[in-house]
Design an enzyme around this catalytic site. Structure first.
Site, mmCIF file in Angstrom:
data_model
loop_
_atom_site.group_PDB
_atom_site.id
_atom_site.type_symbol
_atom_site.label_atom_id
_atom_site.label_comp_id
_atom_site.label_asym_id
_atom_site.label_seq_id
_atom_site.Cartn_x
_atom_site.Cartn_y
_atom_site.Cartn_z
ATOM 1 N N ASP A 146 0.816 -1.212 0.000
ATOM 2 C CA ASP A 146 0.000 0.000 0.000
ATOM 3 C C ASP A 146 0.846 1.257 0.000
ATOM 4 O O ASP A 146 2.030 1.218 0.316
ATOM 5 C CB ASP A 146 -0.847 0.030 1.281
ATOM 6 N N LYS A 189 -3.016 3.545 -2.728
ATOM 7 C CA LYS A 189 -4.095 4.468 -3.071
ATOM 8 C C LYS A 189 -3.687 5.856 -2.648
ATOM 9 O O LYS A 189 -3.280 6.065 -1.526
ATOM 10 C CB LYS A 189 -5.373 4.080 -2.338
ATOM 11 N N MET A 204 -7.060 9.528 9.608
ATOM 12 C CA MET A 204 -7.634 10.026 8.347
ATOM 13 C C MET A 204 -8.467 11.298 8.538
ATOM 14 O O MET A 204 -9.471 11.492 7.859
ATOM 15 C CB MET A 204 -8.530 8.938 7.710
HETATM 16 C C1 LIG Z 1 -6.265 3.859 6.090
HETATM 17 S S1 LIG Z 1 -5.665 4.378 7.651
HETATM 18 C C2 LIG Z 1 -4.564 3.059 7.992
HETATM 19 C C3 LIG Z 1 -4.250 2.916 9.451
HETATM 20 C C4 LIG Z 1 -3.253 1.819 9.723
HETATM 21 N N1 LIG Z 1 -3.825 0.531 9.440
HETATM 22 C C5 LIG Z 1 -2.720 1.857 11.145
HETATM 23 O O1 LIG Z 1 -2.946 0.911 11.898
HETATM 24 O O2 LIG Z 1 -2.057 2.826 11.481
HETATM 25 C C6 LIG Z 1 -4.602 5.692 7.187
HETATM 26 C C7 LIG Z 1 -4.392 6.706 8.303
HETATM 27 O O3 LIG Z 1 -3.523 6.182 9.297
HETATM 28 C C8 LIG Z 1 -2.770 7.241 9.863
HETATM 29 N N2 LIG Z 1 -1.352 6.944 9.669
HETATM 30 C C9 LIG Z 1 -0.812 5.857 9.104
HETATM 31 N N3 LIG Z 1 0.529 5.873 9.179
HETATM 32 C C10 LIG Z 1 0.849 7.027 9.813
HETATM 33 C C11 LIG Z 1 2.073 7.639 10.213
HETATM 34 N N4 LIG Z 1 3.259 7.049 9.988
HETATM 35 N N5 LIG Z 1 2.017 8.836 10.830
HETATM 36 C C12 LIG Z 1 0.853 9.441 11.097
HETATM 37 N N6 LIG Z 1 -0.343 8.912 10.754
HETATM 38 C C13 LIG Z 1 -0.347 7.726 10.132
HETATM 39 C C14 LIG Z 1 -3.214 8.524 9.177
HETATM 40 O O4 LIG Z 1 -4.251 9.101 9.951
HETATM 41 C C15 LIG Z 1 -3.745 7.993 7.867
HETATM 42 O O5 LIG Z 1 -4.665 8.890 7.296
#
Ligand SMILES: C[S@@+](CC[C@H](N)C(=O)[O-])C[C@H]1O[C@@H](n2cnc3c(N)ncnc32)[C@H](O)[C@@H]1O
Length: 260
Positions: free
Chosen positions: A39, A61, A175
């Site tokens: 991803d 995406k 998100m």
């Molecule tokens: C589709 S969700 C996926 C979440 C992921 N499965 C998790 O457990 O962190 C995507 C959101 O996760 C958050 N996110 C993911 N990686 C991040 C990071 N390294 N720093 C800050 N926010 C992050 C953000 O809010 C982003 O919009």
């Protein structure tokens, strides 16, 4: 006739970005996989660990621009495993927290494909340890809630605002960057003080990590004026007042040096 007993899909959480935060099980799966399906949120530092000869398929995406639709990803995973391949399906954070891991698992189950989850550190926990802001703390937060700040196809964000507006609980918004003005306003209208601290963390645990500390009153304006870019997570609550006090609050390169 395809032999569905051979192929397998590992639904792997890649964590928030720092490769040191991968589980050993994730590393083992990456090293044995025939193909990695990954991803947008999987960091380049983690992709650098994939063995050179392993095939990689980017199904990442971009916001509002889905490279491969979810149905296409499901079909791809089934097709690869049905060919007898070992597939590492690599997702940011944890596959079961806003990661659609369970949707993919359900499709694999229906298709009779063997699969297994490999947990990852969710970005909330990565952000907490990286910034030193705890998600719970005696006297400041009795619990933590993870909520989405975005609804599919841009539908209205109809969260249970009265219940979320609790000063005793830390709120972590995934998100939420596009809707932070609305989120802050709804929380204030439902009783949270405008002075409640909020932290935005971008690309937590990576060399690109950025932080912004504001309040419910100011977060939208400060985000708009900032250079924080996706992925961004918000930690809302009194625990943010501890920012700067904790020893863990040091930039990424220093942490790496500390391991060397
Ligand atoms: C589709 S969700 C996926 C979440 C992921 N499965 C998790 O457990 O962190 C995507 C959101 O996760 C958050 N996110 C993911 N990686 C991040 C990071 N390294 N720093 C800050 N926010 C992050 C953000 O809010 C982003 O919009």
């Amino acid at each position: 006739m395809k032999d569905l007993t051979k192929g397998k899909v590992f639904l792997i959480g890649a964590g928030p970005g720092d490769p040191d935060l991968l589980t050993l099980k994730a590393v083992k799966a990456l090293n044995t996989a025939d193909v990695v399906v990954y991803d947008r949120l999987v960091s380049p530092e983690i992709m650098a660990l994939v063995p050179k000869g392993t095939r990689r398929i980017d199904v990442g995406k971009q916001p509002k621009c889905h490279k491969v639709p979810q149905e296409g990803i499901n079909a791809l995973l089934i097709d690869l495993a049905a060919k007898g391949l070992c597939v590492a399906r690599l997702k940011g954070g944890d596959p079961l927290i806003f990661g659609r891991g369970s949707e993919e698992a359900e499709e694999l189950r229906l298709a009779g494909i063997a699969h297994e989850y490999v947990p990852g550190i969710t970005s909330a926990q990565g952000a907490a340890t990286s910034t030193g802001v705890p998600l719970t703390h005696r006297g400041l937060a009795t619990g933590v809630r993870y909520v989405t700040g975005h609804r599919a196809k841009d539908a209205t964000l109809d969260l249970d605002w009265p219940s979320l507006a609790s000063e005793d609980t830390t709120l972590v918004v995934y998100m939420g960057a596009m809707n932070i003005a609305d989120i802050a306003e709804k929380l204030r209208k439902n009783g949270l003080p405008g002075t409640l601290p909020v932290m935005a963390i971008a690309s937590a645990t990576t060399p690109r990590e950025k932080r912004l500390v504001a309040t419910l009153n100011t977060i939208a304006e400060e985000m708009a004026a900032s250079d924080l870019s996706a992925p961004v997570l918000f930690i809302i609550g009194h625990v943010v007042s501890l920012y700067g006090e904790a020893a863990a609050a040091q930039p990424f390169p220093d942490r790496v040096a500390a391991y060397a």
